[in-house]
Scaffold this active site. Structure first.
Site, PDB file in Angstrom:
ATOM      1  N   HIS A 158       0.825  -1.301   0.010  1.00 40.99           N
ATOM      2  CA  HIS A 158      -0.014   0.073  -0.039  1.00 40.99           C
ATOM      3  C   HIS A 158       0.798   1.307   0.122  1.00 40.99           C
ATOM      4  O   HIS A 158       2.068   1.287   0.315  1.00 40.99           O
ATOM      5  CB  HIS A 158      -1.028   0.019   1.213  1.00 40.99           C
ATOM      6  CG  HIS A 158      -0.308  -0.070   2.614  1.00 40.99           C
ATOM      7  ND1 HIS A 158      -0.907  -1.073   3.395  1.00 40.99           N
ATOM      8  CD2 HIS A 158       0.426   0.542   3.161  1.00 40.99           C
ATOM      9  CE1 HIS A 158      -0.103  -1.033   4.607  1.00 40.99           C
ATOM     10  NE2 HIS A 158       0.839  -0.100   4.547  1.00 40.99           N
TER      11      HIS A 158
ATOM     12  N   ASP B  24       4.677   7.560   1.088  1.00 45.64           N
ATOM     13  CA  ASP B  24       5.245   6.478   1.593  1.00 45.64           C
ATOM     14  C   ASP B  24       4.722   5.033   1.057  1.00 45.64           C
ATOM     15  O   ASP B  24       3.556   5.069   0.914  1.00 45.64           O
ATOM     16  CB  ASP B  24       5.529   6.458   3.137  1.00 45.64           C
ATOM     17  CG  ASP B  24       6.297   7.554   3.558  1.00 45.64           C
ATOM     18  OD1 ASP B  24       6.884   8.097   2.664  1.00 45.64           O
ATOM     19  OD2 ASP B  24       6.368   7.722   5.022  1.00 45.64           O
TER      20      ASP B  24
ATOM     21  N   HIS C 275       2.533   0.379  -9.962  1.00 43.50           N
ATOM     22  CA  HIS C 275       1.510   0.882  -9.581  1.00 43.50           C
ATOM     23  C   HIS C 275       1.343   1.659  -8.220  1.00 43.50           C
ATOM     24  O   HIS C 275       0.320   2.907  -7.965  1.00 43.50           O
ATOM     25  CB  HIS C 275       0.579  -0.277  -9.441  1.00 43.50           C
ATOM     26  CG  HIS C 275      -0.944  -0.150  -9.055  1.00 43.50           C
ATOM     27  ND1 HIS C 275      -2.095  -0.423  -9.772  1.00 43.50           N
ATOM     28  CD2 HIS C 275      -1.544   0.448  -7.812  1.00 43.50           C
ATOM     29  CE1 HIS C 275      -3.200   0.233  -9.212  1.00 43.50           C
ATOM     30  NE2 HIS C 275      -2.970   0.522  -7.884  1.00 43.50           N
ATOM     31  N   GLU C 276       1.858   1.202  -7.366  1.00 44.38           N
ATOM     32  CA  GLU C 276       2.009   1.840  -5.790  1.00 44.38           C
ATOM     33  C   GLU C 276       2.391   3.133  -6.007  1.00 44.38           C
ATOM     34  O   GLU C 276       2.042   4.230  -5.215  1.00 44.38           O
ATOM     35  CB  GLU C 276       2.810   1.099  -5.072  1.00 44.38           C
ATOM     36  CG  GLU C 276       2.177  -0.239  -4.643  1.00 44.38           C
ATOM     37  CD  GLU C 276       1.024  -0.338  -4.021  1.00 44.38           C
ATOM     38  OE1 GLU C 276       0.702   0.835  -3.295  1.00 44.38           O
ATOM     39  OE2 GLU C 276       0.139  -0.962  -4.013  1.00 44.38           O
TER      40      GLU C 276
ATOM     41  N   HIS D   9      -0.021   5.819  -6.890  1.00 47.84           N
ATOM     42  CA  HIS D   9      -0.571   6.481  -5.895  1.00 47.84           C
ATOM     43  C   HIS D   9       0.240   7.586  -4.953  1.00 47.84           C
ATOM     44  O   HIS D   9      -0.449   8.490  -4.739  1.00 47.84           O
ATOM     45  CB  HIS D   9      -0.971   5.212  -4.847  1.00 47.84           C
ATOM     46  CG  HIS D   9      -2.161   4.448  -5.502  1.00 47.84           C
ATOM     47  ND1 HIS D   9      -3.217   4.668  -5.859  1.00 47.84           N
ATOM     48  CD2 HIS D   9      -2.219   3.153  -5.477  1.00 47.84           C
ATOM     49  CE1 HIS D   9      -4.089   3.848  -6.366  1.00 47.84           C
ATOM     50  NE2 HIS D   9      -3.277   2.940  -6.228  1.00 47.84           N
TER      51      HIS D   9
ATOM     52  N   HIS E 274      -7.669   5.103  -8.827  1.00 47.71           N
ATOM     53  CA  HIS E 274      -7.896   3.993  -9.621  1.00 47.71           C
ATOM     54  C   HIS E 274      -8.711   4.184 -11.072  1.00 47.71           C
ATOM     55  O   HIS E 274      -9.220   5.175 -10.978  1.00 47.71           O
ATOM     56  CB  HIS E 274      -8.360   2.755  -8.890  1.00 47.71           C
ATOM     57  CG  HIS E 274      -7.828   2.214  -8.050  1.00 47.71           C
ATOM     58  ND1 HIS E 274      -8.287   1.427  -6.986  1.00 47.71           N
ATOM     59  CD2 HIS E 274      -6.522   1.742  -8.159  1.00 47.71           C
ATOM     60  CE1 HIS E 274      -7.301   0.730  -6.333  1.00 47.71           C
ATOM     61  NE2 HIS E 274      -6.214   0.984  -6.974  1.00 47.71           N
TER      62      HIS E 274
ATOM     63  N   MET F 116      -3.274   1.342 -13.646  1.00 51.91           N
ATOM     64  CA  MET F 116      -3.964   1.847 -12.134  1.00 51.91           C
ATOM     65  C   MET F 116      -5.505   1.224 -12.111  1.00 51.91           C
ATOM     66  O   MET F 116      -6.328   1.452 -11.121  1.00 51.91           O
ATOM     67  CB  MET F 116      -4.239   3.380 -12.105  1.00 51.91           C
ATOM     68  CG  MET F 116      -2.842   4.140 -12.088  1.00 51.91           C
ATOM     69  SD  MET F 116      -1.516   3.752 -10.850  1.00 51.91           S
ATOM     70  CE  MET F 116      -2.671   4.012  -9.361  1.00 51.91           C
TER      71      MET F 116
END
Length: 493
Positions: free
Chosen positions: A186, A197, A221-222, A225, A231, A239
């Site tokens: 995440h 982070d 992908h992370e 974010h 998304h 995403m």
């Protein structure tokens, strides 16, 4: 594939999943209904889903409407009923953020307001060599720097904008991992502290191939974010909420993700082409620059947090972190790990040059900043509408033109506001000053002197700072516990 909260800040959870066909389920079990309700509440909670179990009939319409939304998003047959196809999609691991259509951004569209973003890999997975992890994270960030005007720099010590870790289970951010095969990682949206982070679940088997969990695809992908992307419903987008392996050799950011990240940061301008070796016109000599008639003053360097003569302008907790203000800057002391960052006040809260006093009122998720004869209401990194307001609106008499310090006392639910050798008590719930104030500091709060420069509450104690020292104070007993140096909070060992 691949959270505030973050933010204060938003947390994004990524996991693996795929879609397949199925046949209807006529009578879903109680366990299936419960899991479906939990899934819809987590990923489609904007509709307001009620539990479809003991109150199934009264909440049926809300549940069915939300289920239809979920089925439509994933391209399933929209029935509003729990068929096996829908249950299978729900059962597969996936990202924990609410689904949106096309590329998406977080509320407020947080972003990095600087061209250079630093990152640090705090610890590594034993599944891959350190050099492989370094190269993979660099490659994942490059897919973004190829299309937007951002540069990423890895640092080996200190606090970076994006802190990257490999951890398992509970790892200190209130979003524990769940073991192998579930949540993969995440990341938090851009911002101060934990913003940006990125955490990877060490219980996964991280690889650079189609076996196990491909680190590059999850990291790309992370980090999307961490740059501000939410998304997408486009199934070919990086995403998209669920993960499937694709060949990573020569990987380029898909069009939908490119449009999304460029909507935040703009386009990267390619370097100019080589000049024509046979120009048709003679080049005009570049004129020499003229000296500035009134050169701008050189910006003042940030204050030294370890200076033995350090005097705080103000201090306050904000969302579990401690903020210390000095000369147009602030230090942020993190609660989740050791580390102190410094930024200018205007870089976060434009229009506020200096903070004389500050306090946090948690019940309304609001921070109040005082500067001179005005005050501001702040929520996260946003100045609330209608501010600044004059001190008289807060309840001060016209003679008060500056507040020295402020602290909200959780024990009483009141805020103490210090001006010269007196203080007021303010009721945040009613928005009024308490009767009988101001009172003298040295008589009502014995042991802290008669002047306060900054004040804050931390772990049940109040801290009253004057000059280079501060008094740790037990408010319930009206008793000073000990005297500390201001630099004691600054990690100066």
């Amino acid at each position: 594939m691949m959270e505030g909260a973050l933010a204060v800040k938003t947390v994004i959870i990524v996991v693996i999943g795929a879609l397949c066909g199925a046949v209807p389920t006529i009578s879903p079990s109680q366990e299936e209904l419960s899991k479906a309700q939990e899934y819809l509440s987590q990923f489609f909670s904007d509709v307001g889903v009620s539990a479809p179990n003991s109150v199934w009939r009264s909440s049926l319409d809300s549940f069915e409407d939300t289920l239809r939304k979920m089925q439509q998003f994933f391209g399933l047959t929209v029935t509003g009923q729990l068929d096996s196809n829908t249950l299978e999609v729900m059962a597969r691991p996936r990202c924990g953020f609410t689904d949106v259509s096309r590329y998406g951004h977080f509320d407020g569209r947080p972003k990095w307001d600087k061209p250079l973003v630093t990152y640090r890999i705090v610890d590594y997975t034993p599944d891959l060599s350190q050099s492989d992890v370094d190269a993979t994270i660099s490659k994942a960030l490059k897919v973004y720097s190829d299309v937007v005007p951002l540069t990423f720099k890895q640092i080996d010590s200190g606090t970076a904008d994006i802190m990257i870790t490999f951890k398992s289970q509970d790892h200190g951010d209130f979003s524990p991992f769940d073991g192998q095969g579930g949540v993969l990682a995440h990341a938090f949206s851009p911002g101060e502290g934990i913003g940006g982070d990125t955490h990877f679940d060490e219980d996964e088997t991280w690889t650079l191939t189609s076996a196990g969990t491909n680190l590059f695809l999850v990291a790309a992908h992370e980090l999307g974010h961490a740059l501000g992307l939410a998304h997408s419903q486009v199934q070919t987008a990086l995403m998209y909420p669920t993960y499937h392996y694709v060949n990573t050799e020569g990987y380029k950011l898909p069009d939908d993700d490119t449009q999304g990240v460029q909507a935040i940061y703009g386009h990267r301008v390619n370097p100019t082409t080589e000049p024509d070796p046979n120009p048709t016109e003679k080049p005009v000599p570049k004129p020499q620059p003229r000296p500035e008639p009134n050169p701008q003053p050189t910006p003042q360097p940030p204050p030294d947090r370890c200076n033995s003569n350090l005097i705080f302008d103000a201090a306050t907790p904000i969302q579990r972190h401690l903020y210390f203000f000095k000369d147009g800057h602030f230090w942020k002391r993190r609660s989740s790990w050791h580390g102190i960052t410094i930024r200018t006040i205007q870089s976060v809260w434009p229009g506020i040059r200096k903070v004389d006093a500050a306090y946090e009122y948690k019940k309304s998720n609001t921070v109040i900043f005082f500067e001179g004869a005005n005050y501001w209401g702040i929520r996260e990194n946003t100045i609330l509408p209608g501010y600044p307001k004059p001190l008289r609106d807060f309840g001060f008499p016209p003679s008060v033109t500056k507040v020295d310090a402020a602290v909200h006392v959780s024990f009483t639910g009141k805020t103490l506001l210090f001006v010269n050798d007196k203080y007021w008590s303010y009721n945040d719930r009613t928005g009024r000053m308490d009767a009988g104030y101001p009172k003298f500091i040295h008589t009502e709060l014995p042991g802290i002197g008669n002047k306060v420069d900054a004040a804050f509450e931390n772990k049940g104690y109040l801290y009253f700072s004057h000059g280079t020292t501060q008094t740790e104070y037990k408010y319930q007993l009206r008793r000073a516990v000990r005297t500390l140096l201001n630099t004691g909070w600054m990690d100066c060992n």
